[in-house]
Design a protein around this motif. Structure first.
Motif, mmCIF file in Angstrom:
data_model
loop_
_atom_site.group_PDB
_atom_site.id
_atom_site.type_symbol
_atom_site.label_atom_id
_atom_site.label_comp_id
_atom_site.label_asym_id
_atom_site.label_seq_id
_atom_site.Cartn_x
_atom_site.Cartn_y
_atom_site.Cartn_z
ATOM 1 N N CYS A 83 -6.415 0.964 -11.482
ATOM 2 C CA CYS A 83 -6.948 -0.024 -12.431
ATOM 3 C C CYS A 83 -6.664 -1.453 -11.967
ATOM 4 O O CYS A 83 -5.536 -1.786 -11.587
ATOM 5 N N GLY A 84 -7.699 -2.286 -12.005
ATOM 6 C CA GLY A 84 -7.554 -3.685 -11.626
ATOM 7 C C GLY A 84 -8.758 -4.480 -12.093
ATOM 8 O O GLY A 84 -9.777 -3.910 -12.499
ATOM 9 N N THR A 85 -8.659 -5.791 -12.013
ATOM 10 C CA THR A 85 -9.748 -6.634 -12.517
ATOM 11 C C THR A 85 -10.860 -6.837 -11.497
ATOM 12 O O THR A 85 -11.973 -7.227 -11.850
ATOM 13 N N HIS A 86 -10.558 -6.590 -10.229
ATOM 14 C CA HIS A 86 -11.541 -6.830 -9.170
ATOM 15 C C HIS A 86 -11.073 -6.111 -7.909
ATOM 16 O O HIS A 86 -10.003 -5.500 -7.907
ATOM 17 N N ALA A 87 -11.898 -6.151 -6.863
ATOM 18 C CA ALA A 87 -11.465 -5.599 -5.576
ATOM 19 C C ALA A 87 -10.205 -6.342 -5.132
ATOM 20 O O ALA A 87 -10.173 -7.573 -5.105
ATOM 21 N N VAL A 88 -9.150 -5.608 -4.827
ATOM 22 C CA VAL A 88 -7.859 -6.230 -4.543
ATOM 23 C C VAL A 88 -7.445 -5.968 -3.102
ATOM 24 O O VAL A 88 -7.814 -4.955 -2.499
ATOM 25 N N ARG A 89 -6.671 -6.892 -2.589
ATOM 26 C CA ARG A 89 -6.122 -6.770 -1.251
ATOM 27 C C ARG A 89 -4.767 -6.089 -1.352
ATOM 28 O O ARG A 89 -3.826 -6.620 -1.929
ATOM 29 N N HIS A 124 0.809 -1.213 0.000
ATOM 30 C CA HIS A 124 0.000 0.000 0.000
ATOM 31 C C HIS A 124 0.842 1.263 0.000
ATOM 32 O O HIS A 124 0.383 2.316 -0.461
ATOM 33 N N PHE A 125 2.077 1.216 0.498
ATOM 34 C CA PHE A 125 2.881 2.439 0.572
ATOM 35 C C PHE A 125 3.126 3.014 -0.815
ATOM 36 O O PHE A 125 2.863 4.188 -1.072
ATOM 37 N N GLU A 126 3.663 2.184 -1.718
ATOM 38 C CA GLU A 126 3.989 2.679 -3.049
ATOM 39 C C GLU A 126 2.736 3.062 -3.836
ATOM 40 O O GLU A 126 2.731 4.045 -4.577
ATOM 41 N N GLY A 141 -1.952 -4.620 0.988
ATOM 42 C CA GLY A 141 -1.572 -4.626 2.389
ATOM 43 C C GLY A 141 -2.722 -5.184 3.210
ATOM 44 O O GLY A 141 -3.221 -6.281 2.957
ATOM 45 N N ARG A 142 -3.217 -4.414 4.167
ATOM 46 C CA ARG A 142 -4.345 -4.832 4.995
ATOM 47 C C ARG A 142 -5.662 -4.227 4.526
ATOM 48 O O ARG A 142 -6.678 -4.338 5.205
ATOM 49 N N PHE A 143 -5.629 -3.565 3.379
ATOM 50 C CA PHE A 143 -6.803 -2.863 2.903
ATOM 51 C C PHE A 143 -7.405 -3.559 1.685
ATOM 52 O O PHE A 143 -6.700 -4.155 0.876
ATOM 53 N N LEU A 144 -8.724 -3.438 1.561
ATOM 54 C CA LEU A 144 -9.421 -3.922 0.369
ATOM 55 C C LEU A 144 -9.728 -2.712 -0.500
ATOM 56 O O LEU A 144 -10.386 -1.764 -0.058
#
Length: 262
Positions: A45-51, A18-20, A53-56
């Motif tokens: 941009c992504g194909t779905h909800a992504v994890r 998540h930092f970068e 770090g600890r965040f969705l």
């Protein structure tokens, strides 16, 4: 593509750090007051909800948006032992073929290398992973000492803080030094850092030393951001200030550039 790249696609997939990702979104997503004209249009941009770090994280667009963006940023991957996601690698390759400027932050370089974008080119990543990168992708000229590498339309950075260095470098390319300085001032970071990753020091002083100044150097190194007088040093070492003075003038001890953290 416009003369000043405006559309920025930040690629997101499960297992990114998540930092970068947050750093890229903050730098390119927040327009400084001093910029005349439009700033960047940033999309995750992504194909779905992504994890992450600890965040969705719920992306704004699909990975197909990468091929229609001026700049594509690939943040760091937590797992560099496994092959990068095939859909991400293909989307990054397609974006490069479409003319996008492709940028990796830290271990995001493994995606660019898997896509073949770094064959025959210089690249870098976090110092802890440079040997692994070179072993897995022998056609990549891995430079373990630099903060970032600019190959024109393919750029790579070293770890963490070096990702910020590369993002500010991109703003300098697009908008000039004055604007990059404004952004750096807002973020309270230096607009440009010299040196490279070789500045890290594993053991700067011996663990055991009977010299009266043995414990003083670690104390000083923890305060490299502060001006220290000879009186400060003498007080900390429980000594008279005379041994610290080459003459009678008060001198300030400043941090050596070779000891600054990467």
């Amino acid at each position: 593509m416009s003369s000043v790249p405006r559309s920025v696609a930040v690629a997101a997939t499960d297992g990114m750090l998540h930092f970068e990702l947050s750093l890229a979104y903050e730098v390119f997503g927040s327009a400084p007051d001093a910029v005349p004209g439009p700033w960047y249009d940033v999309r995750v941009c992504g194909t779905h909800a992504v994890r992450v770090g600890r965040f969705l994280l719920e992306p704004d667009c699909g990975l197909d948006r990468l091929a229609h963006s001026d700049t594509v940023i690939v943040p760091a991957l937590a797992d560099v032992d496994s092959a990068p996601p095939a859909d991400l690698v293909e989307a990054v390759r397609a974006a490069h073929e479409a003319g996008a400027r492709v940028v990796s932050l830290c271990t995001g370089v493994f995606v660019l290398a898997a896509a073949g974008l770094l064959d025959g080119l210089s690249a870098t990543t976090h110092w802890a992973h440079t040997e692994q990168l070179a072993a897995r992708y022998p056609r990549v000229k891995v430079d373990p000492d630099v903060l970032y590498v600019d190959n024109g339309n393919v750029l790579t950075s070293a770890g963490k803080a070096a990702a910020m260095d590369l993002c500010l470098h991109l703003i300098r390319r697009d908008h000039g030094s004055a604007v990059a300085n404004v952004v750096a001032r807002r973020l309270v970071v230096p607009p440009h850092r010299a040196g490279g990753q070789a500045q890290f020091v594993t053991t700067p002083v011996p663990a055991h030393d009977r010299h009266p100044l043995a414990e003083l150097l670690p104390w000083v190194m923890r305060r490299l951001d502060q001006p220290l007088t000879v009186e400060d040093l003498a007080r900390q070492a429980n000594m008279n200030s005379r041994p610290f003075r080459p003459d009678t003038r008060l001198r300030r001890v400043r941090a050596s550039p070779s000891l600054q953290a990467v």
